[in-house]
Design a protein around this motif. Structure first.
Motif, PDB file in Angstrom:
ATOM      1  N   THR A 189       0.849  -1.189   0.000  1.00  0.00           N
ATOM      2  CA  THR A 189       0.000   0.000   0.000  1.00  0.00           C
ATOM      3  C   THR A 189       0.883   1.237   0.000  1.00  0.00           C
ATOM      4  O   THR A 189       1.914   1.287   0.677  1.00  0.00           O
ATOM      5  N   LEU A 190       0.486   2.215  -0.782  1.00  0.00           N
ATOM      6  CA  LEU A 190       1.298   3.415  -0.988  1.00  0.00           C
ATOM      7  C   LEU A 190       0.391   4.634  -0.950  1.00  0.00           C
ATOM      8  O   LEU A 190      -0.716   4.614  -1.489  1.00  0.00           O
ATOM      9  N   CYS A 191       0.862   5.704  -0.309  1.00  0.00           N
ATOM     10  CA  CYS A 191       0.112   6.962  -0.312  1.00  0.00           C
ATOM     11  C   CYS A 191       1.058   8.119  -0.597  1.00  0.00           C
ATOM     12  O   CYS A 191       2.289   7.979  -0.523  1.00  0.00           O
ATOM     13  N   ASP A 192       0.480   9.250  -0.933  1.00  0.00           N
ATOM     14  CA  ASP A 192       1.230  10.484  -1.169  1.00  0.00           C
ATOM     15  C   ASP A 192       0.695  11.520  -0.186  1.00  0.00           C
ATOM     16  O   ASP A 192      -0.485  11.871  -0.226  1.00  0.00           O
ATOM     17  N   VAL A 193       1.556  11.987   0.725  1.00  0.00           N
ATOM     18  CA  VAL A 193       1.132  12.933   1.754  1.00  0.00           C
ATOM     19  C   VAL A 193       1.342  14.383   1.320  1.00  0.00           C
ATOM     20  O   VAL A 193       1.066  15.313   2.066  1.00  0.00           O
ATOM     21  N   GLY A 194       1.826  14.576   0.086  1.00  0.00           N
ATOM     22  CA  GLY A 194       2.065  15.928  -0.395  1.00  0.00           C
ATOM     23  C   GLY A 194       3.467  16.404  -0.070  1.00  0.00           C
ATOM     24  O   GLY A 194       4.376  15.599   0.146  1.00  0.00           O
ATOM     25  N   ASP A 195       3.645  17.717  -0.003  1.00  0.00           N
ATOM     26  CA  ASP A 195       4.969  18.301   0.186  1.00  0.00           C
ATOM     27  C   ASP A 195       5.171  18.870   1.582  1.00  0.00           C
ATOM     28  O   ASP A 195       4.232  19.373   2.207  1.00  0.00           O
ATOM     29  N   CYS A 196       6.408  18.810   2.025  1.00  0.00           N
ATOM     30  CA  CYS A 196       6.805  19.488   3.250  1.00  0.00           C
ATOM     31  C   CYS A 196       6.811  21.001   2.978  1.00  0.00           C
ATOM     32  O   CYS A 196       7.203  21.444   1.894  1.00  0.00           O
ATOM     33  N   PHE A 197       6.380  21.769   3.945  1.00  0.00           N
ATOM     34  CA  PHE A 197       6.370  23.230   3.830  1.00  0.00           C
ATOM     35  C   PHE A 197       7.771  23.732   4.174  1.00  0.00           C
ATOM     36  O   PHE A 197       8.126  23.921   5.334  1.00  0.00           O
ATOM     37  N   THR A 198       8.604  23.941   3.140  1.00  0.00           N
ATOM     38  CA  THR A 198       9.951  24.457   3.369  1.00  0.00           C
ATOM     39  C   THR A 198       9.932  25.988   3.345  1.00  0.00           C
ATOM     40  O   THR A 198       8.997  26.610   2.825  1.00  0.00           O
ATOM     41  N   ILE A 199      10.972  26.582   3.895  1.00  0.00           N
ATOM     42  CA  ILE A 199      11.056  28.031   4.009  1.00  0.00           C
ATOM     43  C   ILE A 199      12.140  28.557   3.061  1.00  0.00           C
ATOM     44  O   ILE A 199      13.331  28.374   3.327  1.00  0.00           O
ATOM     45  N   PRO A 200      11.770  29.164   1.951  1.00  0.00           N
ATOM     46  CA  PRO A 200      12.782  29.661   1.012  1.00  0.00           C
ATOM     47  C   PRO A 200      13.753  30.624   1.690  1.00  0.00           C
ATOM     48  O   PRO A 200      13.365  31.454   2.511  1.00  0.00           O
ATOM     49  N   ALA A 201      15.028  30.460   1.359  1.00  0.00           N
ATOM     50  CA  ALA A 201      16.097  31.338   1.847  1.00  0.00           C
ATOM     51  C   ALA A 201      16.417  31.142   3.322  1.00  0.00           C
ATOM     52  O   ALA A 201      17.160  31.942   3.912  1.00  0.00           O
ATOM     53  N   ASN A 202      15.874  30.081   3.951  1.00  0.00           N
ATOM     54  CA  ASN A 202      16.253  29.799   5.334  1.00  0.00           C
ATOM     55  C   ASN A 202      16.528  28.309   5.477  1.00  0.00           C
ATOM     56  O   ASN A 202      15.616  27.495   5.624  1.00  0.00           O
ATOM     57  N   LEU A 203      17.808  27.966   5.418  1.00  0.00           N
ATOM     58  CA  LEU A 203      18.216  26.562   5.471  1.00  0.00           C
ATOM     59  C   LEU A 203      17.818  25.892   6.776  1.00  0.00           C
ATOM     60  O   LEU A 203      17.218  24.814   6.775  1.00  0.00           O
ATOM     61  N   GLU A 204      18.145  26.509   7.885  1.00  0.00           N
ATOM     62  CA  GLU A 204      17.972  25.834   9.165  1.00  0.00           C
ATOM     63  C   GLU A 204      16.499  25.618   9.518  1.00  0.00           C
ATOM     64  O   GLU A 204      16.130  24.558  10.038  1.00  0.00           O
ATOM     65  N   LYS A 205      15.645  26.601   9.242  1.00  0.00           N
ATOM     66  CA  LYS A 205      14.218  26.404   9.482  1.00  0.00           C
ATOM     67  C   LYS A 205      13.656  25.329   8.557  1.00  0.00           C
ATOM     68  O   LYS A 205      12.810  24.519   8.966  1.00  0.00           O
ATOM     69  N   SER A 206      14.138  25.313   7.322  1.00  0.00           N
ATOM     70  CA  SER A 206      13.695  24.271   6.385  1.00  0.00           C
ATOM     71  C   SER A 206      14.154  22.903   6.859  1.00  0.00           C
ATOM     72  O   SER A 206      13.407  21.920   6.775  1.00  0.00           O
ATOM     73  N   PHE A 207      15.391  22.826   7.367  1.00  0.00           N
ATOM     74  CA  PHE A 207      15.890  21.548   7.883  1.00  0.00           C
ATOM     75  C   PHE A 207      14.999  21.030   9.004  1.00  0.00           C
ATOM     76  O   PHE A 207      14.696  19.832   9.080  1.00  0.00           O
ATOM     77  N   ASP A 208      14.585  21.916   9.894  1.00  0.00           N
ATOM     78  CA  ASP A 208      13.715  21.498  10.992  1.00  0.00           C
ATOM     79  C   ASP A 208      12.366  21.004  10.465  1.00  0.00           C
ATOM     80  O   ASP A 208      11.818  20.008  10.962  1.00  0.00           O
ATOM     81  N   GLN A 209      11.830  21.686   9.479  1.00  0.00           N
ATOM     82  CA  GLN A 209      10.574  21.263   8.866  1.00  0.00           C
ATOM     83  C   GLN A 209      10.715  19.879   8.231  1.00  0.00           C
ATOM     84  O   GLN A 209       9.847  19.010   8.358  1.00  0.00           O
ATOM     85  N   ILE A 210      11.827  19.677   7.518  1.00  0.00           N
ATOM     86  CA  ILE A 210      12.068  18.402   6.836  1.00  0.00           C
ATOM     87  C   ILE A 210      12.225  17.266   7.858  1.00  0.00           C
ATOM     88  O   ILE A 210      11.640  16.184   7.698  1.00  0.00           O
ATOM     89  N   SER A 211      13.013  17.495   8.891  1.00  0.00           N
ATOM     90  CA  SER A 211      13.180  16.471   9.935  1.00  0.00           C
ATOM     91  C   SER A 211      11.847  16.149  10.589  1.00  0.00           C
ATOM     92  O   SER A 211      11.556  14.989  10.899  1.00  0.00           O
TER      93      SER A 211
END
Length: 437
Positions: A189-211
């Protein structure tokens, strides 16, 4: 075969299917005699005596499944259930309304639902169910999540569109693979949960979102399939999985670049993920295997870290020397040594640049597509705790071929795990609750 020369006398006003201009006389060389019949068909082939087919005893019998894999695969299809496919058709008719009365195939709905037609529908990954409620991903064996981020790119940006590109071309595929004799729709069984909300121009906040996103998926027991995004996400993705287990994780990293600098231009860019990933307490650098490294794009700043941390490095010359099978065997041996799970990070630029123009750092001399797919299959069949495919940049792509290759990497990994019974074995390492970053 002997050849006959036939003289075709054509009137000036006559033209035929093969000759789109008037002719007076033409000589043709043909393997068998023909005559021209003016005013009727173009050519009429004369009967020739039949000839007994020469039998070659040293050729394999193409209909013997013990000899040819092609016929064996054809016979195996009958063993694969059609339950999920029929359920999908029934669901499509219910949700999409029965087709018009002129449609003879009564499995076709009025509104496109499900696999067909490939050019229509909402582009989730492989047209898998879209799970809007992220709390429900644990109901599925595997979950696709997009990481639309290119804030770590140091040259050509555009990988923020990678998840869209891969999903779009995934509509081309069916869940069935002829050679492997498997149907993902029927066997997992496979699903697609969509995309993580990343923050353009902010690496560290995006990293936290991705983790956050990856840790949540992993904590439910669902297998995380990550569509990047540039390779800077390689650190937060591994960090996400490592946060929900006390077990040790090895990494098999396929790339042309080392990606193990501490910083690049004073930030944790896409050249740095494995310096930071191997600083995690349950990710030992000695279990980091890097395959395909080389060319003119490996920064010297990365090399001392490789030496100091004693990572396992296999160049394209090593692959040429040992072969894909041996490289995969050695990679698995090192990645699994003392570990309870292995994560695979596949950078699309590891493939020969001619086949993957849509990437940020193309480098000639990489793997051929067939070599890449074989390597992925050999690695994945032993079981993975997660995987990512990164550095797909659709703005630089041609005819979606790079996105298609990334898609194939993912489905071949899934197919290898399903066919070898290792899908889901990662669940046993999840022994810590999800704590948001």
């Amino acid at each position: 075969a002997s050849f006959s020369f036939v003289r075709l006398k054509l009137a000036n006003c006559c033209s035929c299917l093969f000759f789109h201009a008037p002719f007076t006389t033409r000589y043709c060389e043909m393997s068998t005699p023909f005559v021209f019949r003016q005013g009727r068909t173009v050519f009429q082939r004369l009967a020739r005596p039949t000839k007994a087919v020469q039998q070659r005893s040293h050729h394999p019998d193409p209909f013997n499944p013990k000899v040819t894999k092609g016929w064996k695969a054809a016979l195996k299809e009958a063993e694969i259930p059609r339950t999920k496919m029929l359920e999908e058709i029934e669901h499509g008719l219910k949700m999409g309304l029965p087709g018009a009365s002129s449609i003879e195939d009564r499995t076709i709905p009025t509104f496109s639902r499900g696999e067909l037609p490939h050019f229509a529908g909402i582009n989730t990954f492989l047209k898998a169910p879209y799970v809007e409620d992220a709390n429900l991903v644990g109901d599925y064996d595997a979950t696709v999540v997009g990481i639309p981020f290119d804030g770590g790119c140091t040259y050509r940006a555009g990988t923020r569109f990678g998840p869209q590109g891969i999903r779009r071309i995934s509509a081309l595929y069916t869940p069935y693979n002829y050679e492997k004799g498997i149907d993902l729709r029927e066997e997992m069984t496979l699903c697609d949960v969509g995309d993580c909300f990343t923050i353009p121009a902010n690496l560290e906040k995006s990293f936290d979102q991705i983790s956050n996103a990856v840790a949540h998926i992993a904590s439910t027991g669902s297998f995380p399939i990550i569509l990047g995004g540039d390779h800077s996400i390689g650190f937060p993705t591994v960090r996400g999985i490592a946060s929900v287990t006390s077990k040790n994780i090895g990494i098999i990293h396929v790339d042309r670049h080392a990606d193990i600098q501490e910083k690049d231009m004073d930030e944790r860019m896409h050249t740095t993920p494995y310096f930071h990933a191997t600083n995690l307490p349950n990710v030992n650098p000695k279990n980091l295997v890097q395959i395909g490294i080389g060319g003119w794009q490996v920064p010297r700043a990365a090399v001392p870290n490789m030496v100091e941390r004693e990572t396992n490095i296999y160049t394209m010359d090593d692959i040429e020397h040992f072969g894909i099978d041996k490289i995969a065997e050695m990679a698995l041996d090192r990645a699994w040594d003392g570990c309870d799970a292995v994560y695979m990070s596949y950078d699309i630029d590891s493939i020969e640049a001619a086949f993957v123009p849509g990437t940020g750092w193309p480098e000639p001399g990489g793997l051929l597509p067939r070599e890449a797919l074989k390597l992925v299959g050999l690695v994945a069949k032993e079981g993975l705790c997660g995987m990512e495919v990164v550095e797909v940049s659709p703005p630089y792509d041609h005819a979606d071929i790079t996105s298609l290759m990334a898609l194939r990497i993912v489905v071949d990994a899934l197919g290898a795990m399903v066919s070898h019974g290792t899908m889901g074995q990662h669940k046993k390492i999840i022994d810590k609750p999800f704590v948001p970053f």
